[in-house]
Write a protein that holds these residues in place. Structure first.
Motif, PDB file in Angstrom:
ATOM      1  N   LEU A  32       0.841  -1.207   0.000  1.00  0.00           N
ATOM      2  CA  LEU A  32       0.000   0.000   0.000  1.00  0.00           C
ATOM      3  C   LEU A  32       0.876   1.258   0.000  1.00  0.00           C
ATOM      4  N   ALA A  33       1.984   1.197   0.730  1.00  0.00           N
ATOM      5  CA  ALA A  33       2.900   2.346   0.754  1.00  0.00           C
ATOM      6  C   ALA A  33       3.529   2.547  -0.630  1.00  0.00           C
ATOM      7  N   LEU A  34       3.847   1.445  -1.317  1.00  0.00           N
ATOM      8  CA  LEU A  34       4.453   1.545  -2.659  1.00  0.00           C
ATOM      9  C   LEU A  34       3.442   2.122  -3.651  1.00  0.00           C
ATOM     10  N   GLU A  35       2.187   1.751  -3.464  1.00  0.00           N
ATOM     11  CA  GLU A  35       1.154   2.317  -4.345  1.00  0.00           C
ATOM     12  C   GLU A  35       1.055   3.827  -4.120  1.00  0.00           C
TER      13      GLU A  35
ATOM     14  N   VAL B 186       4.727   3.704  -7.604  1.00  0.00           N
ATOM     15  CA  VAL B 186       5.392   2.772  -8.527  1.00  0.00           C
ATOM     16  C   VAL B 186       4.352   2.204  -9.502  1.00  0.00           C
ATOM     17  N   ASP B 187       4.800   1.811 -10.678  1.00  0.00           N
ATOM     18  CA  ASP B 187       3.865   1.321 -11.706  1.00  0.00           C
ATOM     19  C   ASP B 187       3.549  -0.159 -11.517  1.00  0.00           C
ATOM     20  N   TYR B 188       4.564  -0.931 -11.096  1.00  0.00           N
ATOM     21  CA  TYR B 188       4.386  -2.375 -10.918  1.00  0.00           C
ATOM     22  C   TYR B 188       4.937  -2.783  -9.555  1.00  0.00           C
ATOM     23  N   ILE B 189       4.239  -3.718  -8.934  1.00  0.00           N
ATOM     24  CA  ILE B 189       4.755  -4.297  -7.687  1.00  0.00           C
ATOM     25  C   ILE B 189       4.880  -5.796  -7.888  1.00  0.00           C
ATOM     26  N   GLU B 190       6.114  -6.273  -7.850  1.00  0.00           N
ATOM     27  CA  GLU B 190       6.298  -7.727  -7.884  1.00  0.00           C
ATOM     28  C   GLU B 190       6.109  -8.193  -6.448  1.00  0.00           C
ATOM     29  N   ALA B 191       4.964  -8.825  -6.193  1.00  0.00           N
ATOM     30  CA  ALA B 191       4.573  -9.092  -4.807  1.00  0.00           C
ATOM     31  C   ALA B 191       5.134 -10.406  -4.290  1.00  0.00           C
ATOM     32  N   GLY B 192       5.733 -11.211  -5.139  1.00  0.00           N
ATOM     33  CA  GLY B 192       6.321 -12.461  -4.670  1.00  0.00           C
ATOM     34  C   GLY B 192       6.508 -13.452  -5.800  1.00  0.00           C
TER      35      GLY B 192
END
Ligand code: KIV
Ligand code: ZN
Length: 502
Positions: free
Chosen positions: A35-38, A42-48
């Motif tokens: 949520l902080a990265l959003e 950032v455009d993309y979050i590689e979550a795992g």
């Protein structure tokens, strides 16, 4: 006039960053970081890496459901079972992406994969085509690209474009390249891979030789349109390119880097602090942009220069990364309204009345003990992550008897589910004694693995923040405590780790 080129930021703090030794985030913590990265933009979050564990899978799924604008990505080897699992995890995201990878360097093909060039060519295209059945957005990475023979790399990339890849990510997997070489590699790809103009070129640089940021920036100048990195430069071995450094490089040197991006740099400091506090990976004080000394001026000559004209020694302002030099002018007589307003100025929005009341209560208690409450104190107080842990064990009181020629004794009183329990113990020092007393009350064997203390601000009445890593029941738990009394901070840190384990 030429338009500024848009650079997309792809954050992999929750995937490559989580591969940092000793980092182990739970679902709630990963969600908090996502949520902080959003908010950072950032455009993309590689979550795992969905197939790697149930924990990773559930975190990616939770993040995919929670994010409103940011694309969510899951990593997969070039295997159907990995891709199936990635899709299951990301499918409810607003814009899901599957990321698949296969190594292409001779060393990796021969010793790790035991595959021929032909097999790698076929498997990479097959994996992309398979992922494409699920989603239109597929990223492919030829692992160890910077040590791959360029002609073979071009062939693999052409194959995956034909199979439908929308983004080609070029990793410097072992941090081996240097800016000039890496820039030439990107240009070579742009000139020799047919269909390249239809897709994004991304880069993913490791920092083994300290060049991750420089290599990423050089690649962007050469034509890459996406950069991967981690907050605080976390990641395997020497880490990944630090996103905050790239953002501030592009912002500060707009004269050189004519790029647009979506990052709100004023959220950098808070995002970095959150990642530090949840991962337990503390930064060197001179870490660029987010280290404690990044905006400090020690020498008299520098201080004098900055007082006369900031730009003499400051190429960017502390405010541009979300630091403020304002002093909190509220005192113990101040009201909740003014407190909440100051929080908002500091970029903190507490979502519930309960969270506001809790923070305000802590502020009042601190204002009673500390003459000047500074912005850093407030930020430390509302670092709410530890407050969310259910408190099975709560500190009621403690008493210490300690000295260099006596037996150190601690008496600790805890509230345990409506019961007050008191125990006394002796130890090597006051902290050791109090941890033994806590251990007796809780019934856990507690092993102190790491202990860090820092003063949140200067001055004799500064808040002391203690961060610990505790071995409890074969696992390691982080704990944090803050107080103007460092023994109390230490006890609170121990209790927060114990409460996590409970
Ligand atoms: O460093 C690397 O090559 C990676 C890939 C999986 C992109 O992390
Ligand atoms: Zn990597």
């Amino acid at each position: 006039m030429e338009m500024a080129r848009r650079i997309k930021f792809f954050d992999t703090t929750l995937r490559d960053g989580e591969q940092t030794p000793g980092v182990n985030l739970n679902l709630q913590e990963k969600l908090e970081i996502a949520l902080a990265l959003e908010r950072l933009g950032v455009d993309y979050i590689e979550a795992g890496f969905a197939i790697s564990s149930v924990g990773d899978f559930e975190a990616i799924q939770g993040i995919a459901k929670a994010l409103k604008t940011t694309s969510v990505v899951s990593l997969s080897r070039a295997l159907e079972k990995d891709i199936d699992r990635s899709w299951e995890a990301v499918k409810s995201a607003v814009s899901p992406r599957i990321h698949t990878f296969l190594a292409t360097s001779d060393i990796h093909m021969k010793y790790k994969l035991k595959m021929t060039e032909q097999e790698v060519l076929e498997n990479s295209a097959k994996a992309v085509a398979y992922a494409k059945k699920y989603t239109s957005d597929v990223q492919f990475s030829p692992e160890d690209a910077s040590r791959t023979r360029p002609e073979f790399l071009y062939k693999v990339l052409e194959g995956v474009i034909k199979a439908g890849a929308t983004c080609l990510n070029i990793p410097d997997t072992v941090g081996y390249s240097n800016p000039d070489e890496f820039s030439r590699l990107i240009k070579g790809i742009m000139e020799n891979v047919s269909g390249i103009e239809k897709v994004d070129i991304s880069v993913h640089c490791h920092n083994d030789l300290g060049l991750a940021v420089a290599n990423s920036a050089a690649a962007a100048v050469a034509g890459a349109s996406q950069i991967e990195g981690c907050i605080n430069g976390l990641g395997e071995r020497g880490g990944n390119a630090a996103i905050e450094e790239l953002v501030m490089l592009f912002n500060t040197r707009r004269d050189y880097y004519d790029f647009e991006h979506n990052i709100d740099s004023t959220k950098i400091n808070r995002t970095s602090k959150l990642v530090t506090s949840l991962t337990g990976v503390y930064l060197q004080p001179h870490k660029p942009i987010v280290g404690a000394n990044a905006f400090a001026h020690e020498s008299g000559i520098h201080q004098h220069g900055v007082m006369e004209e900031r730009s003499t020694y400051e190429i960017m302002t502390p405010e541009s990364v979300g630091l403020t030099s304002n002093r909190m002018v509220l005192g113990k007589l101040s009201g909740k309204h003014a407190f909440v307003q100051r929080l908002e100025e500091l970029g903190v929005k507490l979502d519930t009345e309960d969270a506001i009341n809790r923070a305000f209560g802590k502020f009042k208690a601190l204002a009673d003990r500390k003459k000047e409450v500074l912005d850093e104190d407030i930020l430390a107080l509302v670092d709410d992550n530890y407050d969310k842990i259910p408190k099975r064990f709560e500190l009621v009181s403690f008493q210490i008897s300690s000295g260099n020629r006596m037996i150190n004794t601690a008496t600790v009183q805890l509230k345990v589910e409506d019961e007050i329990i008191t125990k006394a113990a002796t130890g090597d020092g006051p902290i050791d004694a109090s941890y033994k007393a806590i251990s007796e009350i809780c019934g856990y064997d507690i092993e102190l693995k790491e202990y860090n203390i820092r003063a949140v601000t200067g001055g004799h009445d500064a808040l002391g923040e203690v961060n610990v890593k505790m071995g409890i029941g074969g696992k390691v738990y982080l704990g944090r405590g803050i107080s103007t009394d460092i023994i109390e901070s230490s006890i609170l840190a121990c209790l927060s780790a114990v409460n996590r384990a409970s």
